[in-house]
Write an enzyme that holds these catalytic residues in place. Sequence first.
Site, PDB file in Angstrom:
ATOM      1  N   ARG A  82      29.083 112.014  86.114  1.00 27.02           N
ATOM      2  CA  ARG A  82      29.697 110.744  85.682  1.00 27.02           C
ATOM      3  C   ARG A  82      31.121 110.570  86.223  1.00 27.02           C
ATOM      4  O   ARG A  82      31.978 109.977  85.556  1.00 27.02           O
ATOM      5  CB  ARG A  82      29.745 110.651  84.143  1.00 27.02           C
TER       6      ARG A  82
ATOM      7  N   SER B 163      24.814 105.537  76.577  1.00 27.28           N
ATOM      8  CA  SER B 163      25.527 106.714  76.058  1.00 27.28           C
ATOM      9  C   SER B 163      26.993 106.360  75.861  1.00 27.28           C
ATOM     10  O   SER B 163      27.639 105.889  76.800  1.00 27.28           O
ATOM     11  CB  SER B 163      25.477 107.865  77.056  1.00 27.28           C
TER      12      SER B 163
ATOM     13  N   GLU C 242      32.277 108.166  77.464  1.00 24.98           N
ATOM     14  CA  GLU C 242      31.909 107.804  78.835  1.00 24.98           C
ATOM     15  C   GLU C 242      32.329 106.355  79.077  1.00 24.98           C
ATOM     16  O   GLU C 242      32.621 105.941  80.195  1.00 24.98           O
ATOM     17  CB  GLU C 242      30.384 107.942  78.998  1.00 24.98           C
TER      18      GLU C 242
HETATM   19  N1  EPU Z   1      19.496 115.187  71.114  1.00 22.43           N
HETATM   20  C1  EPU Z   1      19.485 115.305  69.734  1.00 22.43           C
HETATM   21  N2  EPU Z   1      19.768 114.185  68.998  1.00 22.43           N
HETATM   22  C2  EPU Z   1      20.028 112.987  69.554  1.00 22.43           C
HETATM   23  C3  EPU Z   1      20.029 112.861  70.954  1.00 22.43           C
HETATM   24  C4  EPU Z   1      19.772 113.980  71.722  1.00 22.43           C
HETATM   25  O1  EPU Z   1      19.258 116.347  69.185  1.00 22.43           O
HETATM   26  O2  EPU Z   1      20.251 112.031  68.813  1.00 22.43           O
HETATM   27  C5  EPU Z   1      19.199 116.398  71.930  1.00 22.43           C
HETATM   28  C6  EPU Z   1      17.736 116.665  72.112  1.00 22.43           C
HETATM   29  O3  EPU Z   1      17.568 118.024  71.848  1.00 22.43           O
HETATM   30  C7  EPU Z   1      17.435 116.451  73.553  1.00 22.43           C
HETATM   31  C8  EPU Z   1      18.791 116.597  74.205  1.00 22.43           C
HETATM   32  O4  EPU Z   1      19.747 116.248  73.208  1.00 22.43           O
HETATM   33  O5  EPU Z   1      16.587 117.417  74.021  1.00 22.43           O
HETATM   34  C9  EPU Z   1      18.958 115.684  75.378  1.00 22.43           C
HETATM   35  O6  EPU Z   1      18.730 114.352  74.976  1.00 22.43           O
HETATM   36  P1  EPU Z   1      18.317 113.203  76.023  1.00 22.43           P
HETATM   37  O7  EPU Z   1      17.217 113.680  76.877  1.00 22.43           O
HETATM   38  O8  EPU Z   1      18.118 111.938  75.260  1.00 22.43           O
HETATM   39  O9  EPU Z   1      19.574 113.115  76.971  1.00 22.43           O
HETATM   40  P2  EPU Z   1      21.129 113.036  76.696  1.00 22.43           P
HETATM   41  O10 EPU Z   1      21.772 114.255  77.253  1.00 22.43           O
HETATM   42  O11 EPU Z   1      21.381 112.719  75.269  1.00 22.43           O
HETATM   43  C10 EPU Z   1      21.643 111.944  79.024  1.00 22.43           C
HETATM   44  C11 EPU Z   1      22.368 110.760  79.589  1.00 22.43           C
HETATM   45  C12 EPU Z   1      21.564 109.471  79.392  1.00 22.43           C
HETATM   46  C13 EPU Z   1      20.239 109.663  80.089  1.00 22.43           C
HETATM   47  C14 EPU Z   1      19.523 110.865  79.459  1.00 22.43           C
HETATM   48  C15 EPU Z   1      18.213 111.180  80.128  1.00 22.43           C
HETATM   49  C16 EPU Z   1      24.719 111.280  79.385  1.00 22.43           C
HETATM   50  C17 EPU Z   1      26.020 110.936  78.737  1.00 22.43           C
HETATM   51  N3  EPU Z   1      23.669 110.605  78.967  1.00 22.43           N
HETATM   52  O12 EPU Z   1      21.560 111.776  77.603  1.00 22.43           O
HETATM   53  O13 EPU Z   1      22.262 108.440  80.046  1.00 22.43           O
HETATM   54  O14 EPU Z   1      19.418 108.511  79.975  1.00 22.43           O
HETATM   55  O15 EPU Z   1      20.374 112.045  79.610  1.00 22.43           O
HETATM   56  O16 EPU Z   1      18.444 111.743  81.362  1.00 22.43           O
HETATM   57  O17 EPU Z   1      24.684 112.149  80.251  1.00 22.43           O
HETATM   58  C18 EPU Z   1      23.719 106.565  79.771  1.00 22.43           C
HETATM   59  O18 EPU Z   1      24.511 107.159  80.511  1.00 22.43           O
HETATM   60  O19 EPU Z   1      23.989 105.437  79.273  1.00 22.43           O
HETATM   61  C19 EPU Z   1      22.466 107.217  79.403  1.00 22.43           C
HETATM   62  C20 EPU Z   1      21.616 106.677  78.533  1.00 22.43           C
END
Ligand code: EPU
Length: 341
Positions: free
Chosen positions: A159, A236, A331
């Site tokens: 990012r 996010s 972010e």
């Molecule tokens: N998780 C939780 N609770 C939550 C959300 C997530 O426990 O409410 C845990 C889960 O264990 C899950 C892990 O976090 O396995 C990862 O969650 P997720 O796959 O939803 O991904 P993220 O790391 O929360 C990032 C990006 C998203 C992107 C997703 C999928 C960032 C800041 N965000 O989220 O990007 O869609 O991965 O690749 O890196 C965005 O930037 O607007 C965005 C949506």
Amino acid sequence: MSHSLLPHNTFGLDVRCKSFVEYADTETLIRQVLPRLSATPWLHIGSGSNLLFLGDYDGTVLHSGIRGIEMLRREGENVWVKAGAGVVWDDFVEWAVNHACFGAENLSLIPGEVGASAVQNIGAYGTEVADLIEEVETVEVATGTVKVFSAEDCDYSYRHSIFKQPENRGKFIVTHVTYRLSTVFRPDLNYKATRRAVEERLPKDQPLTAADLRRIIIDVRREKLPEPGIVGSAGSFFMNPVVSEEKYAEIKQSHPDAPGYAVENGVKVPAGWLIETCGWKGRTVGHAGVWEKQALVLVNRGGATGKEIQHLSQLICEDVKAHFGIVIKPEVNFVEGGKII
Ligand code: EPU
């Protein structure tokens, strides 16, 4: 303040600016728009999907109307495609899939535009746009000249790009981005959630096409994230923090289920998990809330102000810090008065 920014920020904030300027090409930007900028603060936006306006914007808001997608050349398995900064990002991904230019499928339905993709280094499901960028064409504001940055010059990381560095803010305006895509479809299924979604949603013997993968990614996003245009949000709100291996081991002791991914300089811990574990998922403070299905996403419950969303984000940061000793950072870019703070 004469111009409403309501259609130009995905949080659905009812804020205004002094003037709003959209230009159709680089020539107009250089000859007509830049000379008028020295008198007022200005802010260049994409579709406002990563911005939090804390109040009215006391200046000029610029938006690129440079559209058009062009296949430049092919060589071996590589194909170079150039897009205008004002092209809606997901229209670009759709165009690429329809023209058998592969590699961007995992980035389907990310809100925003081509110009911002190169500034924010957008990413999802194991792909970052930096992996696909060949070069970024900009106009240098001080001189009105075109400056081209290679992907290496952009210094991409999670990012992040040089365009986000405070000393470069307002120095360059992205006009076009050239992506290096592939003529061969190699699905990136390294992300567990994507692999599982493909297994669940595609009949076993059916070969996976790029159009299938795009559709599946879109479905997964729709299930987890608020529907743009219906619920105000900026995707996010926070970045995922990287902690030391020792810190991660310490968290694991009290929370054996804590997710974490090894990265170059430590362990990346999902901020969504930290926030959910602190009990914030689904909560509402004033008119701002934490999305029920993904705690990383703050939402406008209807009629929220930017300050209310900022207040909620501060409460969450303080709580995560108190509970885990980890600092999470937004972010989203906060805009106050005439500048990004
Ligand atoms: N998780 C939780 N609770 C939550 C959300 C997530 O426990 O409410 C845990 C889960 O264990 C899950 C892990 O976090 O396995 C990862 O969650 P997720 O796959 O939803 O991904 P993220 O790391 O929360 C990032 C990006 C998203 C992107 C997703 C999928 C960032 C800041 N965000 O989220 O990007 O869609 O991965 O690749 O890196 C965005 O930037 O607007 C965005 C949506």
